[in-house]
Write a protein that holds these residues in place. Structure first.
Motif, PDB file in Angstrom:
ATOM      1  N   UNK A 282      19.411 -41.948 -42.975  1.00 65.00           N
ATOM      2  CA  UNK A 282      19.529 -42.617 -41.679  1.00 65.00           C
ATOM      3  C   UNK A 282      18.178 -43.205 -41.309  1.00 65.00           C
ATOM      4  N   UNK A 283      18.176 -44.309 -40.594  1.00 62.70           N
ATOM      5  CA  UNK A 283      16.925 -44.911 -40.155  1.00 62.70           C
ATOM      6  C   UNK A 283      17.041 -45.335 -38.696  1.00 62.70           C
ATOM      7  N   UNK A 284      15.891 -45.346 -38.022  1.00 63.64           N
ATOM      8  CA  UNK A 284      15.823 -45.753 -36.623  1.00 63.64           C
ATOM      9  C   UNK A 284      14.663 -46.710 -36.464  1.00 63.64           C
ATOM     10  N   UNK A 285      14.895 -47.828 -35.749  1.00 65.47           N
ATOM     11  CA  UNK A 285      13.837 -48.786 -35.468  1.00 65.47           C
ATOM     12  C   UNK A 285      13.537 -48.740 -33.974  1.00 65.47           C
ATOM     13  N   UNK A 286      12.266 -48.699 -33.651  1.00 74.57           N
ATOM     14  CA  UNK A 286      11.877 -48.684 -32.246  1.00 74.57           C
ATOM     15  C   UNK A 286      10.374 -48.745 -32.104  1.00 74.57           C
ATOM     16  N   UNK A 287       9.918 -48.787 -30.866  1.00 70.36           N
ATOM     17  CA  UNK A 287       8.483 -48.767 -30.609  1.00 70.36           C
ATOM     18  C   UNK A 287       8.014 -47.324 -30.499  1.00 70.36           C
ATOM     19  N   UNK A 288       6.957 -46.993 -31.231  1.00 71.94           N
ATOM     20  CA  UNK A 288       6.374 -45.653 -31.162  1.00 71.94           C
ATOM     21  C   UNK A 288       5.572 -45.570 -29.865  1.00 71.94           C
ATOM     22  N   UNK A 289       6.064 -44.779 -28.916  1.00 69.35           N
ATOM     23  CA  UNK A 289       5.468 -44.795 -27.584  1.00 69.35           C
ATOM     24  C   UNK A 289       4.665 -43.550 -27.240  1.00 69.35           C
ATOM     25  N   UNK A 290       4.890 -42.432 -27.942  1.00 64.06           N
ATOM     26  CA  UNK A 290       4.183 -41.206 -27.562  1.00 64.06           C
ATOM     27  C   UNK A 290       4.371 -40.132 -28.616  1.00 64.06           C
ATOM     28  N   UNK A 291       3.555 -39.075 -28.478  1.00 59.85           N
ATOM     29  CA  UNK A 291       3.768 -37.819 -29.195  1.00 59.85           C
ATOM     30  C   UNK A 291       4.183 -36.780 -28.174  1.00 59.85           C
ATOM     31  N   UNK A 292       5.189 -35.968 -28.504  1.00 54.63           N
ATOM     32  CA  UNK A 292       5.561 -34.925 -27.568  1.00 54.63           C
ATOM     33  C   UNK A 292       4.780 -33.642 -27.857  1.00 54.63           C
TER      34      UNK A 292
END
Length: 293
Positions: free
Chosen positions: A255-265
């Protein structure tokens, strides 16, 4: 009489050609121990082997056999079966880089926070190399070290953490130091030398990295592994080249997801903001940078 290399380590007869590359002298084990193994300090022993398959595999086995204390450092001048994440192979010419593993036993830290150790090591490696090599480095989540070569971002190092029994973690580090352009395994690879490092002397580079690792590990452990209190989360965020970019996360199960990396939890997971308005935490997977920050 047993032949010895420049560090005083025994060598194989007829193997003198291995030390003929003056740009790549062997590490000095005696000097490294003198500079790093101190009473009350983290590092309890430093062993250097001329050649092995994987320092991680060797140190995990030593820990399982009860033959390694916390703070043991195992360094190889050459790795023939070095491993990265997803079981990728890491090979390089002898003495062209730093290939080492360390044994850590963070008893004061809840196991749920041990996932921060690869990120902590990345911060330490970047800190140590900045001081000792004078080269700007960046961190690609979760475990790659990036340098700039000819205006392009290149991978110059990687980190792999593995459990060692119930109470330990072995963290392995591989860094390309003097790898030349014609020696690069793939076009996307780089080295400190190609990035314009002011020094490629591996002895001070290794000392710098291990001192930074001792400093960050001590701070994190004293905070009970809390990434916020120890400053680790802030430091990793500041040095992470992945944040602020559009990325593709290739996840287990194809599975793959595309998005903007916005933070580390707080668990060290990468948070992606997708076009559908979903914030998805990624704890394991391969990250591909799709556009510059």
């Amino acid at each position: 009489m047993t032949p010895r290399d420049a560090a005083g380590n025994p060598g194989a007869a007829g193997d003198s050609g291995r030390w003929s590359d003056l740009d790549r002298p062997p590490l000095n084990a005696v000097a490294l121990r003198r500079g790093l193994v101190q009473e009350g300090g983290l590092w309890t022993g430093i062993d250097i082997v001329p050649r092995t398959g994987s320092t991680n595999s060797d140190l995990v086995a030593l820990a399982a056999a009860g033959k390694a204390d916390e703070g043991t450092v195992l360094v190889a001048e050459e790795q023939t079966s070095g491993r990265g994440r997803l079981d990728r192979r890491w090979t390089a010419p002898p003495r062209s880089g730093l290939f080492f593993s360390v044994l850590l036993r963070p008893a004061e830290v809840p196991v749920a926070r041990w996932g921060w150790l690869p990120l902590l090591t990345g911060v330490a490696v970047a800190t140590g190399l900045s001081r000792a090599a004078g080269v700007d480095t960046a961190l690609k989540w979760p475990n790659d070290l990036l340098v700039t070569v000819g205006g392009e971002e290149r991978k110059a190092g990687g980190i792999l953490a593995e459990r060692a029994g119930a109470d330990g973690v072995v963290v392995g580090v591989g860094i390309n130091v003097t790898l030349r352009a014609e020696e690069l395994p793939v076009p996307q690879a780089g080295s400190l030398a190609l990035a314009g490092a002011v020094s490629t002397d591996r002895d001070p580079l290794l000392r710098g990295v291990l001192r930074a690792l001792e400093e960050w590990y001590g701070r994190w452990r004293a905070a009970g592994g809390d990434p916020f209190v120890s400053g680790l989360q802030e430091a990793y965020t500041a040095g992470c080249a992945t944040l602020g970019r559009t990325v593709r996360a290739e996840l287990p199960g194809e599975r793959s997801v595309v998005g903007e990396a916005v933070a580390l939890d707080g668990d060290g997971r990468l948070i992606l903001a997708t076009e559908e308005g979903v914030r998805e935490p990624v704890g394991a997977g391969d990250i591909v940078h799709l556009r510059p920050a």
